[in-house]
Scaffold this motif. Structure first.
Motif, short mmCIF file in Angstrom:
data_model
loop_
_atom_site.label_atom_id
_atom_site.label_comp_id
_atom_site.label_asym_id
_atom_site.label_seq_id
_atom_site.Cartn_x
_atom_site.Cartn_y
_atom_site.Cartn_z
N PRO A 153 -34.64 -15.83 12.86
CA PRO A 153 -34.27 -15.52 11.96
C PRO A 153 -33.74 -14.71 12.08
O PRO A 153 -33.97 -12.71 12.98
CB PRO A 153 -35.89 -14.92 11.45
CG PRO A 153 -36.91 -14.49 12.50
CD PRO A 153 -36.13 -15.82 13.23
N ALA A 154 -32.77 -13.97 11.16
CA ALA A 154 -31.57 -12.91 11.07
C ALA A 154 -32.38 -11.60 11.03
O ALA A 154 -33.10 -11.95 10.60
CB ALA A 154 -30.59 -13.36 10.12
N LEU A 155 -32.33 -10.42 10.65
CA LEU A 155 -31.99 -9.33 10.90
C LEU A 155 -32.73 -9.13 9.21
O LEU A 155 -33.20 -8.47 8.45
CB LEU A 155 -32.19 -7.98 11.08
CG LEU A 155 -32.17 -8.26 12.36
CD1 LEU A 155 -31.89 -7.72 13.46
CD2 LEU A 155 -33.95 -7.87 12.89
N ASP A 156 -31.96 -9.86 8.35
CA ASP A 156 -31.85 -9.23 7.09
C ASP A 156 -30.60 -9.95 6.17
O ASP A 156 -29.74 -11.14 7.05
CB ASP A 156 -30.57 -7.49 6.47
CG ASP A 156 -30.34 -7.11 5.19
OD1 ASP A 156 -30.46 -6.05 5.24
OD2 ASP A 156 -31.77 -7.88 4.37
N GLY A 157 -31.00 -10.69 4.89
CA GLY A 157 -29.86 -11.11 4.50
C GLY A 157 -28.90 -10.92 3.56
O GLY A 157 -28.71 -9.81 3.13
N PRO A 158 -27.95 -11.91 2.64
CA PRO A 158 -27.53 -11.66 1.74
C PRO A 158 -28.08 -10.98 0.32
O PRO A 158 -26.94 -10.73 -0.46
CB PRO A 158 -26.55 -12.82 1.28
CG PRO A 158 -27.80 -13.41 1.85
CD PRO A 158 -28.47 -13.52 2.75
#
Lengths: 851, 177
Positions: A153-158
């Motif tokens: 999982p990324a640390l943040d999303g769009p």
């Protein structure tokens, strides 16, 4: 952990819905209390699992758990909390999850409310609801999975689409829209149940209409909110732009409105049952079509989602639902039957039919316009648009006609109106409206449609206002003095269109069984069946009561505790007499003949009057013994009364002796109703609409609405004369005649243009026989000059300051590259960035003169 | 000199894309620009017309429409011009040719068909329905002067007929007479 939990909940919801659907249909075919209980439990289970899945998703969104695929798609740490909450319904999979939640809520509420009623219909209804629920659970478990696990999982999303973040309407519009849209499933299930059972009882039309009304209210609010949002946020300059997705929400609203009115006729007269059922089915099918239009990505729309596997899946469901509905209708619509008679001539009945016609016409027009580009593309391969001007041109006349019906309809009586009645009803509003139209004309309005709208709108406004204040006037008149005494033998004189003096429910609770005041004397209640040649006029109360088909049993009768078990043959007789003697039927149905020999209109608010009978008011076909039984146990339906449950309580004891007979007779009715006669008209009409529609949608499944083929290919390139970046002598296309030309439209703000710039420069250097040209599209000259200085170039770039050349070449965006042969004809247009291989092959084609 | 100018203007008038209408100006020009702009689709937007769209491309197109109207081109010429560049896609109102007849006259045909259906329904409701209709629905049921053999069942059937038809055995006195 969270993704797994979510997936499990969705699978459980799918299982509950599938099982519940099977149990529901089985219980409908072979009624049993245990089956009904399990069907209900599974319905509640489906709702619970869906709700939990939604809660899980909200938890993941608020916790920014980017291991969940949907959160990774639309979540972001940098948006306010309310945006995180609202992201649940902001994008594709999440909105389907939200759909499941709303459906769960509706199904559980409907099941709970109707747990004790209509035992022959409800299991079928629950079966149909859960079948639809199972489909959407399947979508969530398969093609549109919101709970897929993201391994790293990324640390943040769009974050969600920025357009959706800046307005509070994002919070209210989708919930309203889904409440309206998804709510149409409930009437669909009820209508299918009526068809499966083989009849539409007059007590069953009421819940059908009520649930339809609730959904309709939500959908109306949602459409209004959507228009408001479009006006404020999207800058469309108007409330409605006939965008395909907007039309998708509008189409079911149109048929739902028609169905509501048609249901009124069913309640009132027992006619148009089949037609109402057709409209309700069409409403649901249009919601599925609408969801296909929104989510398949084949329509050009602001709201379009990208293509995915969801589109074909929904199309399959649409086809299946269409097939199911058509087969059911063809087999069963005739058995619904009809009990009354439509009034011909100027009357409200005819107005209702005209209204239905107009709404169906409107639906057809909007559907045709929305789907037509796909039809043309399937037939001709050309892309065309059907936009706002078309819809405006066609909807204005329909709207003005609807205004007319809206005004004249309520002013007319339910029975055939005489000339005097027409005059009295329509002339005053018409005069007022003429004044209004004249004022408009004087103020400068010259458009014909506007004048007509003022005219009809004026009539509508006056009629509606007078209707609204009618009860007030009635009450004031009632308080003013006692009723006139009526000479014996004559019908009580009622002025045309003034409503018959109503007894208000609750206030005069006991009028029903005390009898009516007539001739200054109290008439007794129904003692024996009324004879055909009875010279006495039908008492006003009874007359009114009979017209109100399906009227609820009187509070008074129940309160007084009398008339529990006695059958009421007189009222049953009234129900069946109309079949044989129209004139008498008209009289018995409450359309008494006034002194001037014309029929006296019947109070349209009759539904709310008290009706004296406890008994089968309007037996539909053979058997409404359940309703009879309900009365027997004092089952109340008025406000404040506690609903007695069918399965429990004293009913079982009291009617134990009757039960085996009831089941047997019910089975007889079912089998007699299911004689397989196919209504060919319905089948052919349905197939004529459904097959082309599905065919067109299937043919367009892979369509990319954003790629438009250029019409210039094979045609001479449009001439231009432009100045290079940084100044210099203007370059004209004619001067390049004789060698192949490559024209590349680009801009510095375009990222793919950076990527292809190097390839183009290199190709220009290696192909000196080919003339390369760049045309700068919507950009600043100084910036472009700087870019070229830094990157270097091997060919001139021209400035297209007023954008005329881009327009002449049909440029949709950048980068777009045109390959022109030595004779000046466009051989190919390439959309998007080029690489070396593509350049070489396309130049070869240009050299070869387009072959 | 005037002769040459006259001849030149004549040649221009014969040219294929000569303006067919009157040159416009002032408020009428603004109004017509909006009207023609409303019929053209903005290529870079989703469903907006160039009259409504704030995009640069749309503004450029609108300026071109204005220029052409001022020069005297009429609406059809301007629309055909844009169609040559962008294809049929750019016209928001489908021109009446070929299969487009269906979308323009389909609703009218539907109105006529619907009107015929409504008229038929009203005429059908006017016909005296009579006993045949009631019988049609229940044609596969036993007639009302028969009873099943089983006495309990017969009693149940009689009760049902009383409830359903309102007369003992479901036969009104008139029928009996």
């Amino acid at each position: 952990m969270v993704p797994t939990l979510g997936r499990t909940l969705i699978l459980l919801a799918l299982l509950a819905a599938s099982a519940g659907s099977i149990v529901g249909f089985a219980t409908g075919a072979r009624p049993s209390a245990a089956g009904w209980k399990w069907a209900r439990r599974l319905a509640y289970a489906f709702a619970a699992f869906m709700a939990l899945a939604n809660v899980t998703m909200e938890y993941a969104l608020l916790r920014h758990d980017f291991s969940v695929s949907y959160v990774a798609h639309v979540g972001s740490r940098s948006v306010p909390t309310w945006v995180s909450i609202v992201s649940l319904w902001s994008s594709l999979e999440g909105s389907i999850l939200f759909w499941g939640l709303v459906m769960g809520v509706y199904v559980s509420v409907a099941t709970w409310r109707k747990a004790g009623d209509h035992p022959e219909y409800m299991p079928y209804a629950v079966g149909v609801w859960l079948a639809c629920g199972a489909f959407f659970s399947f979508l969530l478990a398969g093609p549109a999975q919101p709970f897929a696990t993201i391994p790293n999982p990324a640390l943040d999303g769009p974050g969600p689409n920025p357009l959706l973040q800046n307005h509070y309407l994002m919070v209210i519009h989708p919930p309203f829209l889904y409440s309206g849209y998804v709510g149409m499933t409930i009437p669909f299930g009820l209508a299918c149940a009526a068809l499966l059972v083989g009849r539409l009882g007059n007590d069953f039309i009421r819940p059908l209409r009520n649930f339809l009304l609730v959904s309709w209210i939500f959908l109306t609010c949602a459409i209004v909110l959507g228009g408001w949002w479009a006006y404020e946020v999207l800058g469309w300059g108007g409330y409605w732009a006939w965008d395909p997705v907007e039309n998708a929400s509008f189409l079911p609203w149109l048929t739902a409105t028609a169905a509501l009115h048609s249901a009124m006729l069913v309640e009132r007269k027992g006619v148009l049952k089949g037609w109402t059922v057709i409209l309700v089915l069409a409403t649901y099918l249009l919601t599925i079509l609408g969801t296909f239009m929104t989510r398949s990505g084949v329509f050009n729309s602001v709201h379009s989602f990208t293509q995915s596997a969801i589109g074909p899946t929904i199309l399959v469901f649409l086809a299946a639902a269409l097939l199911f509905s058509l087969v059911l209708l063809a087999l069963r619509v005739d058995s619904l039957g009809s009990e009354g008679r439509l009034e011909t001539g100027p009357s409200r009945d005819v107005m209702f039919l005209v209204q239905n016609l107009l709404f169906v016409l409107f639906t057809f027009t909007v559907l045709l316009g929305t789907v037509f580009p796909l039809v043309v593309e399937a037939l001709r391969g050309a892309q065309m648009s059907v936009g706002r001007p078309y819809f405006d041109k066609l909807s204005v006349p329909i709207g003005v006609a609807l205004l007319f019906v809206m005004g004249v309809g309520p002013a007319l009586p339910w029975g055939r109106a005489t000339k005097q009645q027409l005059r009295a009803a329509l002339l005053p509003p018409l005069l007022g409206a003429c004044v209004l139209a004249a004022v408009g004309f004087a103020l400068g309005v010259r458009n014909l449609w506007t004048i007509l709208a003022l005219l009809f709108g004026g009539v509508t406004a006056q009629v509606t206002l007078s209707e609204m204040f009618l009860p007030v006037r009635q009450r004031m008149r009632a308080r003013r003095g006692p009723r006139r005494s009526i000479p014996a033998g004559a019908e009580p004189r009622t002025p045309p269109f003034r409503r018959v003096h109503r007894a208000r429910r609750g206030r005069r609770g006991h009028r029903g069984d005390r009898g009516v005041e007539h001739d200054g004397k109290l008439e007794g209640g129904p003692a024996e069946p009324r004879r055909d040649d009875d010279p006495r006029p039908v008492p006003a109360d009874v007359r009114r009561c009979r017209a109100g088909i399906g009227a609820a049993p009187s509070v008074g009768a129940r309160a007084s505790g009398r008339q529990q078990e006695r059958p009421q043959p007189r009222h049953a007789a009234a129900a069946h007499e109309p079949v044989r003697e129209p004139a008498r039927a008209h009289r018995l149905a409450g359309g008494a003949h006034g002194p001037d020999r014309g029929p006296v209109p019947v109070d349209p608010q009759l539904r709310r009057t008290q009706c004296r009978p406890a008994g089968p008011d309007q037996p539909d076909g053979l058997l409404d013994l359940d309703r009879h039984r309900h009365h027997g146990v004092g089952r109340a339906r008025g406000p404040g009364a506690v609903p007695a449950r069918l399965n429990g309580g004293g009913s079982r004891d009291r009617h134990r002796g009757r039960r085996p007979g009831r089941v047997f007779l019910m089975a007889t009715a079912l089998t007699s109703a299911s004689a397989p006669r196919v209504n060919r008209r319905v089948l052919v009409a349905g197939l004529a609409i459904a097959l082309p529609l599905v065919a067109v949608l299937v043919a367009n499944l892979g369509r990319d609405p954003h790629s438009v083929r250029s019409p210039l290919i094979g045609r001479p390139a449009p001439p231009f004369r432009l100045v290079p970046v940084g100044g210099g002598a203007p370059v004209a296309l004619e001067s390049l005649h004789g060698k192949p030309v490559v024209i590349n439209f680009w801009a510095t703000w375009c990222v793919p243009c950076f990527q292809e710039h190097a390839a183009l420069v290199e190709a220009a250097r290696s192909l000196p026989a080919v003339q390369f040209l760049g045309i700068v599209y919507e950009d600043d000259e100084a910036q472009t000059g700087e870019f070229l200085r830094q990157r270097g170039t091997a060919y001139a770039s021209l400035m297209d300051k007023d954008g005329k050349t881009a327009i002449a070449y049909g440029v949709f965006g950048v980068p777009e590259t045109f390959f022109i042969d030595p004779e000046g004809r466009i051989v190919e247009k390439h959309v998007g960035p080029l690489d070396r291989g593509a350049i070489l092959s396309l130049v070869a084609r240009a050299r070869g003169g387009g072959r | 000199m005037t002769l040459v100018a006259f001849a030149l203007s004549g040649l221009l008038a014969l040219a294929p894309d000569a303006p067919r209408g009157q040159p416009l100006s002032g408020k009428l020009l603004d109004q017509r620009t909006d009207e023609v702009g409303a019929l053209l689709r903005c290529p870079v937007c989703q469903g907006l017309s160039i009259a409504d769209s704030p995009a640069t491309m749309a503004r450029n197109m609108k300026a071109e429409v204005r220029e052409k109207l001022a020069a005297g081109y009429d609406q059809e010429q301007i629309l055909a011009d844009f169609e040559r560049s962008y294809g049929e896609f750019v016209r928001l109102q489908p021109p009446v040719r070929g299969v487009n007849w269906l979308v323009w006259f389909g609703p009218a045909a539907m109105l006529l068909a619907g009107g015929a259906v409504v008229a038929w329904a009203l005429r059908r409701s006017q016909r005296p329905r009579g006993e045949e209709v009631a019988l049609q629905r229940h044609s596969d049921l036993p007639s009302r002067d028969t009873l099943p053999a089983d006495p309990r069942l017969a009693a149940a059937v009689r009760r049902v007929r009383m409830l359903a038809y309102g007369w003992p055995d479901g036969i009104s006195p008139k029928e009996r007479a």
